[in-house]
Enzyme design. Structure first.
Site, PDB file in Angstrom:
ATOM      1  N   ASN A 258      52.467  38.793  45.173  1.00  0.00           N
ATOM      2  CA  ASN A 258      51.687  37.865  44.350  1.00  0.00           C
ATOM      3  C   ASN A 258      50.195  38.187  44.350  1.00  0.00           C
ATOM      4  N   HIS A 313      15.908  64.185  43.216  1.00  0.00           N
ATOM      5  CA  HIS A 313      16.727  63.862  44.386  1.00  0.00           C
ATOM      6  C   HIS A 313      17.151  62.396  44.359  1.00  0.00           C
ATOM      7  N   TYR A 404      33.247  40.276  45.008  1.00  0.00           N
ATOM      8  CA  TYR A 404      34.488  39.759  44.396  1.00  0.00           C
ATOM      9  C   TYR A 404      35.644  40.742  44.605  1.00  0.00           C
ATOM     10  N   GLU A 405      36.826  40.217  44.437  1.00  0.00           N
ATOM     11  CA  GLU A 405      38.072  40.966  44.689  1.00  0.00           C
ATOM     12  C   GLU A 405      38.154  41.485  46.122  1.00  0.00           C
TER      13      GLU A 405
HETATM   14  C1  LIG Z   1      40.600  46.093  31.712  1.00  0.00           C
HETATM   15  C2  LIG Z   1      40.047  45.545  32.983  1.00  0.00           C
HETATM   16  C3  LIG Z   1      38.611  45.925  33.198  1.00  0.00           C
HETATM   17  C4  LIG Z   1      38.166  45.445  34.550  1.00  0.00           C
HETATM   18  C5  LIG Z   1      36.715  45.555  34.701  1.00  0.00           C
HETATM   19  C6  LIG Z   1      36.271  44.850  35.922  1.00  0.00           C
HETATM   20  C7  LIG Z   1      35.343  43.746  35.620  1.00  0.00           C
HETATM   21  C8  LIG Z   1      35.582  42.584  36.538  1.00  0.00           C
HETATM   22  C9  LIG Z   1      34.807  41.413  36.099  1.00  0.00           C
HETATM   23  C10 LIG Z   1      35.380  40.164  36.718  1.00  0.00           C
HETATM   24  C11 LIG Z   1      34.519  39.646  37.766  1.00  0.00           C
HETATM   25  C12 LIG Z   1      35.002  38.998  38.786  1.00  0.00           C
HETATM   26  C13 LIG Z   1      36.446  38.636  38.983  1.00  0.00           C
HETATM   27  C14 LIG Z   1      36.684  38.265  40.359  1.00  0.00           C
HETATM   28  C15 LIG Z   1      37.821  37.727  40.724  1.00  0.00           C
HETATM   29  C16 LIG Z   1      38.108  37.398  42.148  1.00  0.00           C
HETATM   30  O1  LIG Z   1      37.313  37.636  43.027  1.00  0.00           O
HETATM   31  S1  LIG Z   1      39.633  36.738  42.460  1.00  0.00           S
HETATM   32  C17 LIG Z   1      39.678  36.438  44.166  1.00  0.00           C
HETATM   33  C18 LIG Z   1      39.776  37.712  44.948  1.00  0.00           C
HETATM   34  N1  LIG Z   1      39.985  37.425  46.308  1.00  0.00           N
HETATM   35  C19 LIG Z   1      40.209  38.348  47.207  1.00  0.00           C
HETATM   36  O2  LIG Z   1      40.197  39.519  46.902  1.00  0.00           O
HETATM   37  C20 LIG Z   1      40.542  37.864  48.582  1.00  0.00           C
HETATM   38  C21 LIG Z   1      40.539  38.968  49.585  1.00  0.00           C
HETATM   39  N2  LIG Z   1      41.554  38.733  50.571  1.00  0.00           N
HETATM   40  C22 LIG Z   1      42.752  39.328  50.503  1.00  0.00           C
HETATM   41  O3  LIG Z   1      43.058  40.089  49.595  1.00  0.00           O
HETATM   42  C23 LIG Z   1      43.695  38.984  51.612  1.00  0.00           C
HETATM   43  O4  LIG Z   1      43.463  37.817  52.211  1.00  0.00           O
HETATM   44  C24 LIG Z   1      43.746  40.059  52.688  1.00  0.00           C
HETATM   45  C25 LIG Z   1      44.359  41.303  52.053  1.00  0.00           C
HETATM   46  C26 LIG Z   1      42.380  40.380  53.258  1.00  0.00           C
HETATM   47  C27 LIG Z   1      44.642  39.569  53.816  1.00  0.00           C
HETATM   48  O5  LIG Z   1      45.731  38.921  53.268  1.00  0.00           O
HETATM   49  P1  LIG Z   1      46.774  38.140  54.163  1.00  0.00           P
HETATM   50  O6  LIG Z   1      47.833  37.593  53.297  1.00  0.00           O
HETATM   51  O7  LIG Z   1      46.102  37.210  55.085  1.00  0.00           O
HETATM   52  O8  LIG Z   1      47.317  39.378  54.939  1.00  0.00           O
HETATM   53  P2  LIG Z   1      48.016  39.523  56.327  1.00  0.00           P
HETATM   54  O9  LIG Z   1      49.056  38.459  56.479  1.00  0.00           O
HETATM   55  O10 LIG Z   1      46.981  39.715  57.379  1.00  0.00           O
HETATM   56  O11 LIG Z   1      48.790  40.895  56.051  1.00  0.00           O
HETATM   57  C28 LIG Z   1      48.137  42.064  55.869  1.00  0.00           C
HETATM   58  C29 LIG Z   1      49.207  43.025  55.410  1.00  0.00           C
HETATM   59  O12 LIG Z   1      49.437  42.789  54.031  1.00  0.00           O
HETATM   60  C30 LIG Z   1      49.189  43.997  53.334  1.00  0.00           C
HETATM   61  N3  LIG Z   1      48.622  43.667  52.021  1.00  0.00           N
HETATM   62  C31 LIG Z   1      47.609  42.828  51.775  1.00  0.00           C
HETATM   63  N4  LIG Z   1      47.364  42.824  50.454  1.00  0.00           N
HETATM   64  C32 LIG Z   1      48.253  43.640  49.891  1.00  0.00           C
HETATM   65  C33 LIG Z   1      48.492  44.061  48.552  1.00  0.00           C
HETATM   66  N5  LIG Z   1      47.757  43.614  47.546  1.00  0.00           N
HETATM   67  N6  LIG Z   1      49.488  44.940  48.343  1.00  0.00           N
HETATM   68  C34 LIG Z   1      50.230  45.416  49.358  1.00  0.00           C
HETATM   69  N7  LIG Z   1      50.051  45.059  50.649  1.00  0.00           N
HETATM   70  C35 LIG Z   1      49.073  44.196  50.907  1.00  0.00           C
HETATM   71  C36 LIG Z   1      48.210  44.747  54.179  1.00  0.00           C
HETATM   72  O13 LIG Z   1      48.208  46.107  53.887  1.00  0.00           O
HETATM   73  C37 LIG Z   1      48.722  44.448  55.555  1.00  0.00           C
HETATM   74  O14 LIG Z   1      49.834  45.280  55.779  1.00  0.00           O
HETATM   75  P3  LIG Z   1      50.213  45.694  57.269  1.00  0.00           P
HETATM   76  O15 LIG Z   1      51.433  46.531  57.065  1.00  0.00           O
HETATM   77  O16 LIG Z   1      50.479  44.440  58.036  1.00  0.00           O
HETATM   78  O17 LIG Z   1      49.059  46.447  57.795  1.00  0.00           O
HETATM   79  C1  LIG Z   2      30.605  37.241  40.751  1.00  0.00           C
HETATM   80  C2  LIG Z   2      31.792  36.650  41.438  1.00  0.00           C
HETATM   81  C3  LIG Z   2      32.919  36.340  40.688  1.00  0.00           C
HETATM   82  C4  LIG Z   2      34.036  35.770  41.304  1.00  0.00           C
HETATM   83  N1  LIG Z   2      35.114  35.433  40.547  1.00  0.00           N
HETATM   84  C5  LIG Z   2      36.192  34.837  41.132  1.00  0.00           C
HETATM   85  C6  LIG Z   2      37.327  34.451  40.356  1.00  0.00           C
HETATM   86  O1  LIG Z   2      37.365  34.630  39.139  1.00  0.00           O
HETATM   87  N2  LIG Z   2      38.364  33.845  40.975  1.00  0.00           N
HETATM   88  C7  LIG Z   2      38.362  33.616  42.311  1.00  0.00           C
HETATM   89  O2  LIG Z   2      39.332  33.053  42.810  1.00  0.00           O
HETATM   90  N3  LIG Z   2      37.307  33.991  43.075  1.00  0.00           N
HETATM   91  C8  LIG Z   2      36.232  34.590  42.525  1.00  0.00           C
HETATM   92  N4  LIG Z   2      35.150  34.979  43.296  1.00  0.00           N
HETATM   93  C9  LIG Z   2      35.179  34.760  44.748  1.00  0.00           C
HETATM   94  C10 LIG Z   2      35.322  36.033  45.553  1.00  0.00           C
HETATM   95  O3  LIG Z   2      36.583  36.600  45.385  1.00  0.00           O
HETATM   96  C11 LIG Z   2      35.047  35.745  47.010  1.00  0.00           C
HETATM   97  O4  LIG Z   2      33.719  35.295  47.128  1.00  0.00           O
HETATM   98  C12 LIG Z   2      35.268  36.992  47.838  1.00  0.00           C
HETATM   99  O5  LIG Z   2      36.639  37.292  47.931  1.00  0.00           O
HETATM  100  C13 LIG Z   2      34.652  36.891  49.253  1.00  0.00           C
HETATM  101  O6  LIG Z   2      35.134  35.799  49.928  1.00  0.00           O
HETATM  102  P1  LIG Z   2      34.167  34.751  50.651  1.00  0.00           P
HETATM  103  O7  LIG Z   2      33.202  34.257  49.646  1.00  0.00           O
HETATM  104  O8  LIG Z   2      35.065  33.786  51.315  1.00  0.00           O
HETATM  105  O9  LIG Z   2      33.378  35.565  51.734  1.00  0.00           O
HETATM  106  P2  LIG Z   2      33.466  35.413  53.338  1.00  0.00           P
HETATM  107  O10 LIG Z   2      34.823  35.813  53.732  1.00  0.00           O
HETATM  108  O11 LIG Z   2      33.010  34.084  53.737  1.00  0.00           O
HETATM  109  O12 LIG Z   2      32.443  36.520  53.736  1.00  0.00           O
HETATM  110  C14 LIG Z   2      31.247  36.279  54.495  1.00  0.00           C
HETATM  111  C15 LIG Z   2      31.080  37.417  55.537  1.00  0.00           C
HETATM  112  O13 LIG Z   2      32.139  37.333  56.476  1.00  0.00           O
HETATM  113  C16 LIG Z   2      32.734  38.603  56.658  1.00  0.00           C
HETATM  114  N5  LIG Z   2      34.168  38.436  56.965  1.00  0.00           N
HETATM  115  C17 LIG Z   2      35.023  37.508  56.501  1.00  0.00           C
HETATM  116  N6  LIG Z   2      36.258  37.705  56.977  1.00  0.00           N
HETATM  117  C18 LIG Z   2      36.206  38.784  57.770  1.00  0.00           C
HETATM  118  C19 LIG Z   2      37.166  39.496  58.542  1.00  0.00           C
HETATM  119  N7  LIG Z   2      38.438  39.133  58.585  1.00  0.00           N
HETATM  120  N8  LIG Z   2      36.747  40.567  59.239  1.00  0.00           N
HETATM  121  C20 LIG Z   2      35.457  40.961  59.175  1.00  0.00           C
HETATM  122  N9  LIG Z   2      34.510  40.332  58.464  1.00  0.00           N
HETATM  123  C21 LIG Z   2      34.862  39.262  57.770  1.00  0.00           C
HETATM  124  C22 LIG Z   2      32.531  39.323  55.337  1.00  0.00           C
HETATM  125  O14 LIG Z   2      32.581  40.725  55.505  1.00  0.00           O
HETATM  126  C23 LIG Z   2      31.138  38.819  54.927  1.00  0.00           C
HETATM  127  O15 LIG Z   2      30.168  39.649  55.543  1.00  0.00           O
HETATM  128  C24 LIG Z   2      34.021  35.540  42.703  1.00  0.00           C
HETATM  129  C25 LIG Z   2      32.876  35.865  43.452  1.00  0.00           C
HETATM  130  C26 LIG Z   2      31.775  36.406  42.837  1.00  0.00           C
HETATM  131  C27 LIG Z   2      30.565  36.741  43.648  1.00  0.00           C
END
Ligand SMILES: CCCCCCCCCC/C=C\C/C=C/C(=O)SCCNC(=O)CCNC(=O)[C@H](O)C(C)(C)COP(=O)(O)OP(=O)(O)OC[C@H]1O[C@@H](n2cnc3c(N)ncnc32)[C@H](O)[C@@H]1OP(=O)(O)O
Ligand SMILES: Cc1cc2nc3c(=O)[nH]c(=O)nc-3n(C[C@H](O)[C@H](O)[C@H](O)COP(=O)(O)OP(=O)(O)OC[C@H]3O[C@@H](n4cnc5c(N)ncnc54)[C@H](O)[C@@H]3O)c2cc1C
Length: 642
Positions: A258, A313, A404-405
């Protein structure tokens, strides 16, 4: 060169055709420079253009082609986002990957026709990174076969989702799914937020904009709270996970399936970052070949600032990175599309490799893009600091990608998990089980680098040197981690104590991948002149990058001090070689003036006249005497004179 950058001659030609059509459609141009607009005006302007695009898009592009859509978006709507940015970037991809066929038939056509506007609401006020501790709940009510969405406390408010605040009327909402008091963890639900006729929030929904940000201010990033808000059971996205009417849970084939909408953006954003880096460099390099300041030889006239070695550079290694990111990004998108297809047919075996790769690339590329854009700004001196350069906006948007992401440090640690597992295979003599991206970890390397010793070795010796440092750091960090555990440290504590070293390994591994992708691309090119120009750029890239990470290769004597001198000399040699091509290497990206939105980076180089025109158009210059003066400053001065 444009064909290399955009993937084929056809794509490059299409981009040109699209830009030419847009140039002929004044209704799609900014009605005034964006920096002179308020946030509300920008949002209004963007919505105006968006609706015209919805009507006329088919006349300009093939709307089913993501590359054409992206180009149209950049030209017309620009980098600062738009009221439907998340609709295309995450809402539709989430539905496409996670909704069942039946659900897709119900929602996707409406989303594609833009009858509804959606976003992806996952992050909360209290948690973004740690998805396991999100607090929004979706509790199954067996009696009504509904999920009840609830925000138990303020930290559970959804916070940040793009276009959630004001524009979207639907969202894919990620919430902890609870059935018969058992928590099954975060799951995606399709949720209607606003009335389709009035656009008013539905009862039980609290929603709004989170306020201005560093950049991206056309996007209404929002907050969202639920007060026991009910949705049908069938709104759980059920392609991979299912909940039956009696509450029976059918688990997905992979625990993290998911998370695919996030992986989608991480894969696609790399070329987006390359484009932003190249845009800023295009502005700075063009300006540097117009700006004359000082003399190199006092007997000669003032030189273009691009003649200074320090300026070269500052800019040229980033030009090489922009190309490298574009090529690595294109490879990653191909891999992503392949893995997505496999996932849809039930094969999830490639997900871990893709997750590791995209996690590392997303982190390294966004960080280095930010660095390069900031250098481009400084390379423009004072005018770089003006919004007329537009570089500060590009910077603000680009560095959003570091957060993000998945925050960059966190994503590097995800890659590190994969690298440590791979190191464990090497240590236990199971190198044959290593995936192709980490196979080098199991290969014995030479005792020293042969970089300056084998003439005409192409880039092989460089790649081997990058492999050596990446392997060494991975094994070193893994040893440190395993060693702490052997001493009795708990796994998580040991991990935290090694995390700086682990992230170093992740960066080195990712930088190796980027170098290899660049080498692969150059090796494929048939056209001699293009190959030559890109080979020069690749020489600069490998030498500059190696110099940047040289301490890793010096500490075990893999590189000698004299080899380091050789590498440094190569950097200077290629700065000089690239100088005559520098502007063309960026003009080859074929950004139009409309797209660049920069007075400083104009194609015609007519900078000074246009800067003056720009300044005169500042709203502050509508009157000679501002009311801030008549109301406050003038009386103050008069009082002081008494
Ligand atoms: C046409 C398109 C053009 C695109 C242009 C780009 C322009 C973009 C403009 C838009 C701007 C902004 C949009 C922003 C959107 C957002 O930010 S949405 C919110 C995003 N949030 C995050 O990214 C949160 C980050 N956190 C995580 O992903 C997870 O919490 C994390 C992976 C850190 C941990 O997850 P948990 O479920 O807690 O994991 P855990 O139980 O510890 O297990 C780790 C385990 O799982 C494996 N894993 C994790 N993720 C994945 C995955 N995606 N696929 C496969 N496997 C995955 C990981 O490798 C670990 O594996 P292991 O074997 O245990 O080591
Ligand atoms: C421009 C923008 C657009 C966004 N759009 C979306 C959207 O469309 N949808 C959506 O759902 N979200 C969106 N977000 C949210 C975004 O995905 C989160 O802000 C991002 O995933 C970081 O999470 P956080 O804010 O909780 O940071 P935090 O996790 O609070 O990070 C703070 C600090 O803690 C550290 N930290 C946290 N956890 C750990 C760890 N396990 N180990 C080591 N260090 C750690 C980080 O490295 C960082 O230095 C957006 C954010 C921005 C800035």
């Amino acid at each position: 060169m444009a064909a290399q950058i955009w993937g084929s001659e056809k794509r490059a030609r299409r981009r040109r055709e699209i830009s030419a059509k847009i140039a002929q459609m004044p209704e799609l141009h900014d009605s005034k420079p964006l920096p002179f607009m308020t946030r509300e005006e920008k949002i209004m302007e963007s919505a105006r253009k968006l609706t015209i695009l919805t009507e006329k898009m088919g006349q300009i592009i093939d709307p089913t082609d993501p590359a054409e859509l992206y180009h149209l978006n950049n030209e017309v709507l620009g980098l600062e986002g738009n009221p439907m940015a998340l609709h295309g970037v995450m809402f539709i991809p989430a539905l496409s990957a996670q909704a069942s066929d039946e659900q897709q038939a119900k929602w996707l056509p409406r989303a594609l026709r833009r009858e509804i506007i959606g976003t992806y609401a996952q992050t909360e006020l209290g948690h973004g990174t740690n998805l396991q501790n999100l607090e929004t709940t979706a509790t199954y009510d067996l009696a009504t076969q509904e999920f009840v969405l609830h925000t138990p406390q303020i930290t559970a408010l959804k916070w940040w989702p793009g276009n959630l605040g004001k524009s979207s009327n639907y969202a894919v909402v990620v919430a902890h799914m609870i059935i018969k008091a058992k928590n099954y963890g975060p799951h995606p639900f399709m949720v209607q937020l606003r009335d389709e006729k009035t656009h008013e929030p539905l009862p039980g929904i609290t929603i709004g904009d989170i306020g201005p940000k560093m950049a991206y201010n056309i996007v209404d990033n929002g907050f969202l709270g639920f007060n026991k808000y009910r949705i049908p059971r069938t709104n759980l996205l059920m392609r991979h996970t299912k909940v039956e009417a009696d509450g029976t849970y059918i688990k997905p084939p992979h625990a993290k399936i998911n998370y695919s909408a996030m992986v989608h953006v991480r894969a696609y954003m790399l070329t987006g970052q390359a484009i932003m880096l190249a845009s800023a460099l295009n502005i700075a390099t063009r300006y540097s070949s117009v700006r004359r300041q000082g003399q190199i030889d006092k007997s000669q006239p003032e030189v273009k600032v691009l003649e200074y070695q320090t300026q070269q550079h500052r800019l040229f290694p980033s030009i090489a990175r922009a190309y490298a990111f574009q090529f690595a990004g294109a490879e990653t998108v191909k891999l992503y599309e392949h893995v997505l297809k496999e996932m849809k047919s039930g094969n999830v075996s490639l997900m871990a490799d893709l997750h590791a790769l995209t996690s590392g690339l997303k982190s390294v590329v966004t960080y280095q893009t930010g660095e390069g854009i900031e250098q481009a700004r400084m390379a423009c001196g004072g005018h770089g600091y003006s919004m007329a350069s537009y570089i500060s906006e590009i910077y603000g948007v680009a560095i959003g990608g570091c957060t993000y992401e998945g925050e960059n440090m966190v994503m590097l640690l995800q890659l590190a998990r994969y690298l440590v597992k791979s190191a464990a295979l090497v240590k236990s003599g199971q190198s044959s089980k290593l995936g192709p991206l980490v196979a080098y970890l199991g290969v014995k390397s030479e005792p020293t680098s042969l970089i300056d010793r084998i003439p005409n070795s192409g880039f092989t010796e460089y790649v081997k040197t990058f492999q050596h440092v990446s392997k060494r750091q991975t094994l070193k960090a893994a040893d440190m981690f395993f060693g702490l555990m052997e001493k009795g440290e708990k796994r998580e504590i040991a991990w935290n104590k090694c995390s700086v070293e682990l992230n170093r390994a992740s960066r080195l591994h990712t930088r190796l991948f980027i170098v290899e992708a660049f080498v692969r691309r150059v090796n494929e090119i048939a056209d001699i002149r293009i190959k030559e120009a890109l080979t020069d750029l690749l020489h600069l890239h490998v030498n500059y990058e190696l110099l940047d990470i040289a301490s890793y290769a010096l500490e075990d004597g893999f590189l000698s001090a004299s080899q380091l001198d050789y590498i440094r000399d190569q950097v200077y040699l290629y700065l000089g070689k690239i100088r005559p091509n520098a502007v063309s290497l960026l003009d080859s990206w074929e950004f139009s003036d409309i797209e660049l939105r920069s007075v400083l980076g104009r194609r015609d180089g007519n900078v000074y006249e246009n800067l003056f025109k720009w300044a005169k158009s500042s709203p502050l210059n509508k009157t000679d005497v501002l009311s801030s003066v008549t109301q406050y400053l003038k009386p103050m001065m008069e009082k002081a004179r008494l």
